[in-house]
Design an enzyme around this catalytic site. Structure first.
Site, PDB file in Angstrom:
ATOM      1  N   ASP A   1      39.771  28.609  41.113  1.00 27.16           N
ATOM      2  CA  ASP A   1      40.295  27.280  40.784  1.00 27.16           C
ATOM      3  C   ASP A   1      39.250  26.373  40.119  1.00 27.16           C
ATOM      4  OD1 ASP A   1      42.578  28.158  41.971  1.00 27.16           O
ATOM      5  OD2 ASP A   1      42.406  26.932  43.786  1.00 27.16           O
TER       6      ASP A   1
ATOM      7  N   TYR B   1      48.739  36.276  41.005  1.00 26.02           N
ATOM      8  CA  TYR B   1      47.697  37.218  41.421  1.00 26.02           C
ATOM      9  C   TYR B   1      47.191  38.068  40.262  1.00 26.02           C
ATOM     10  CZ  TYR B   1      48.924  35.591  46.010  1.00 26.02           C
ATOM     11  OH  TYR B   1      49.129  34.778  47.090  1.00 26.02           O
TER      12      TYR B   1
ATOM     13  N   MET C   1      47.492  29.323  39.227  1.00 23.82           N
ATOM     14  CA  MET C   1      46.783  28.890  40.441  1.00 23.82           C
ATOM     15  C   MET C   1      46.126  27.529  40.243  1.00 23.82           C
ATOM     16  SD  MET C   1      45.014  32.129  42.162  1.00 23.82           S
ATOM     17  CE  MET C   1      46.005  33.253  43.117  1.00 23.82           C
TER      18      MET C   1
END
Ligand SMILES: Nc1ncnc2c1ncn2[C@@H]1O[C@H](COP(=O)(O)OP(=O)(O)OP(=O)(O)O)[C@@H](O)[C@H]1O
Ligand SMILES: O=P(O)(O)OC[C@H]1O[C@](O)(CO)[C@@H](O)[C@@H]1O
Ligand SMILES: [Mg+2]
Length: 541
Positions: A270, A425, A313
């Site tokens: 992130d 993912y 994400m």
């Protein structure tokens, strides 16, 4: 007034002092402070700790001229006396023989801020990473361990590989253990020996050969295991939670007075770790996200009123979404946790969508997983579920916004074809790309140099493109976030042409919130020191 000389003559908590410079130690909570001067002879860590919590790590702050502040990292000699030192074996290494100035100067530091104006103070600096002239470990003495914790990230295996190879090839260290399955592996699993041969090809695979986990951090069990296994260098790879865990391990090791270097290597897909330029694996993840955006664009473009939605994400920081959007140019709107948005009404998302669909016949939206969580909480029942590490589990904003769009356009009697892609993912399970691999090599080698030079309780990372040793507290106290009043977010807005969703009053408010300047921090720390030791009248007087 020379607050340092006044304070140093008082009866203060005792720490090993350093030569050359004045060190200004402050308890992590910022309430207890002590100054040690270069002229003082080394003192033993005594019974009196000045009220400081035994496991809290004191800050080492070195002030200099013109507002220069070095946020230095702990050293093993801070709490262990009379440690022998040795010549750095690198000086006999033929690979480095031709390098002009290979060893870093002890006084070298890296500036946190490089954009200055003529009246700027010099501000915060960090110790420059690199090999030192002297080392605090003999090669045969070292028993290193490596552990990976938290979520996956491209490049994890490269860091493991380069730590093992760096230790072997630069310092002749042959005993390196892999701790399996994250923090709990210290006390619940056997270790695996790592050699340059066994790690030779691992950088070509995603994931981590050691395995990882969330939760299971038990400081005393971990330190017991470190002690029992005779580990004296611990390389801990992980995100903000992991670095907090590493800081606790360092605190306990320091309390027990063990000669163990604790080194954090920041890992976060992130990019939410502050101070460092960016985290490894981030570029790879952004590149991988392009595939999903491309697919969304192709799907949307191929039908009438096509809408492609990609969820990426980013729990609290929207960097992946922002950079993937800027990199792609096919995105019409990017929503991240840092910026508010609303769906209905003038200036809202749906109004913008209608315009885009009318003008272009399709649109692509990128949304970070942490975006719009306040709106979700208002419209659906959310529970406070957490993962094993205590991180909040977020409801799927991508599914939610897809449904909201379908409902809205149905009501408007406007037919849309919506495709929702969730590559979550896929962007982090891939191996690191070439540039991330180079970055991982530098990180690992800097980490090894720091541990060998006796530094401990630090995280390594690039600050303005120079690798530095950063005290744990600097990176665990806050999160790196997209600043929506900075130029980068403006660039994104001008690239997508999306509404900013922020009213002018709020922009003014956001601009007013400023961080304290480093000199202000030093002045306030010095003021605290003076109050504490009775050098100033009481604050309440
Ligand atoms: N405050 C803390 N003190 C001690 N250990 C912690 C703390 N916070 C988290 N940890 C431990 O650190 C490990 C990793 O934490 P977490 O699952 O939050 O991932 P992370 O390191 O933040 O990585 P990422 O969020 O990027 O996946 C876990 O084993 C967790 O128990
Ligand atoms: O499902 P896991 O493995 O807990 O990981 C998911 C989370 O990990 C992160 O990538 C951080 O590493 C978040 O963005 C994401 O929500
Ligand atoms: Mg985290």
């Amino acid at each position: 007034m020379d607050a340092f000389s006044n304070a140093s003559s008082l009866s203060l908590p005792k720490f090993r002092c350093f030569d050359r410079t004045k060190y200004y130690f402050a308890a992590a909570g910022g309430t207890r402070t002590v100054v040690v001067r270069s002229s003082m002879s080394p003192v033993k860590l005594g019974a009196s700790n000045g009220g400081m919590d035994a496991t809290s790590s004191p800050k080492k702050i070195v002030p200099g001229s013109c507002g220069y502040v070095l946020e230095d990292v702990p050293h093993l000699s801070d709490f262990i006396l009379d440690l022998p030192t040795y010549r750095n074996p690198l000086q006999y290494n033929p690979c480095y023989a031709a390098v002009k100035q290979y060893f870093v100067n002890d006084d070298d530091s890296v500036a946190q801020k490089i954009v200055v104006h003529k009246d700027s103070t010099r501000g915060t600096h960090f110790r420059r990473a690199g090999p030192g002239q002297r080392v605090y470990f003999e090669s045969e003495e070292v028993q290193a361990c490596i552990v990976t914790c938290g979520g996956l990230c491209p490049g994890l295996n490269t860091v493991i590989r380069e730590l093992v190879c760096g230790l072997y090839h630069m310092y002749g260290v042959t005993r390196v253990l892999g701790i399996e399955g994250g923090y709990r592996g210290f006390y619940a699993r056997n270790t695996i020996p790592l050699t340059p041969k066994s790690v030779n090809n691992i950088h070509k695979s995603g994931g981590t050969i050691l395995g990882t986990s969330r939760g299971g951090h038990d400081t005393s069990k971990i330190v017991d295991s470190i002690q029992d296994r005779g580990i004296n260098q611990a390389y801990i790879i992980g995100g903000d939670g992991t670095q907090r865990g590493a800081s606790a391990i360092f605190g306990e090791i320091r309390r027990r007075g063990l000669k163990v270097a604790v080194v954090g290597i920041p890992k976060t897909i992130d990019n939410d770790i502050p101070v460092i330029d960016k985290s490894f694996g981030f570029d790879t993840a952004v590149e991988e996200a392009q595939r999903a955006i491309n697919a969304a664009h192709v799907e949307a473009e191929s039908v009438e009123n096509g809408v492609g939605i990609v969820k990426l994400m980013g729990r609290y920081s929207g960097f992946i979404a922002m950079y993937a959007t800027l990199g792609s140019r096919d995105v019409d709107c990017c929503l991240i946790p840092e910026t508010p948005f609303y769906l209905e009404g003038p200036g809202g998302l749906f109004e913008y969508m209608e315009k885009q669909l009318k003008e272009n016949g399709h649109m692509v939206l990128v949304i970070a997983e942490g975006a719009g969580q306040d709106l979700l909480a208002e419209s659906i029942h959310t529970t406070d579920q957490r993962d094993a590490s205590g991180n909040k589990l977020l409801p799927d904003v991508g599914l939610w916004i897809s449904q909201k769009m379908k409902d809205h356009f149905k009501q408007k009697k406007m037919e849309i074809t919506l495709k929702y892609i969730d590559p979550t993912y896929m962007i982090r399970a891939v191996p690191g790309n070439a540039s991330d691999n180079v970055y991982c090599t530098l990180l690992a080698q800097s980490a090894v140099h720091g541990a060998m030079a006796g530094y401990t309780g630090f995280t390594v990372g690039p600050v303005n493109n120079r690798h530095a040793y950063i005290p744990f507290y600097c990176i665990t106290e806050k999160q790196n976030k997209v600043v929506i009043t900075d130029r980068m977010w403006a660039r994104l807005l001008s690239s997508t042409n999306q509404p900013s969703f922020v009213c002018p009053e709020r922009v003014k408010e956001l601009k007013r919130v400023k961080e304290p300047r480093p000199t202000q921090l030093v002045i306030s720390s010095l003021t605290n020191l003076c109050y504490e030791y009775g050098l100033m009248p009481d604050k309440t007087e």
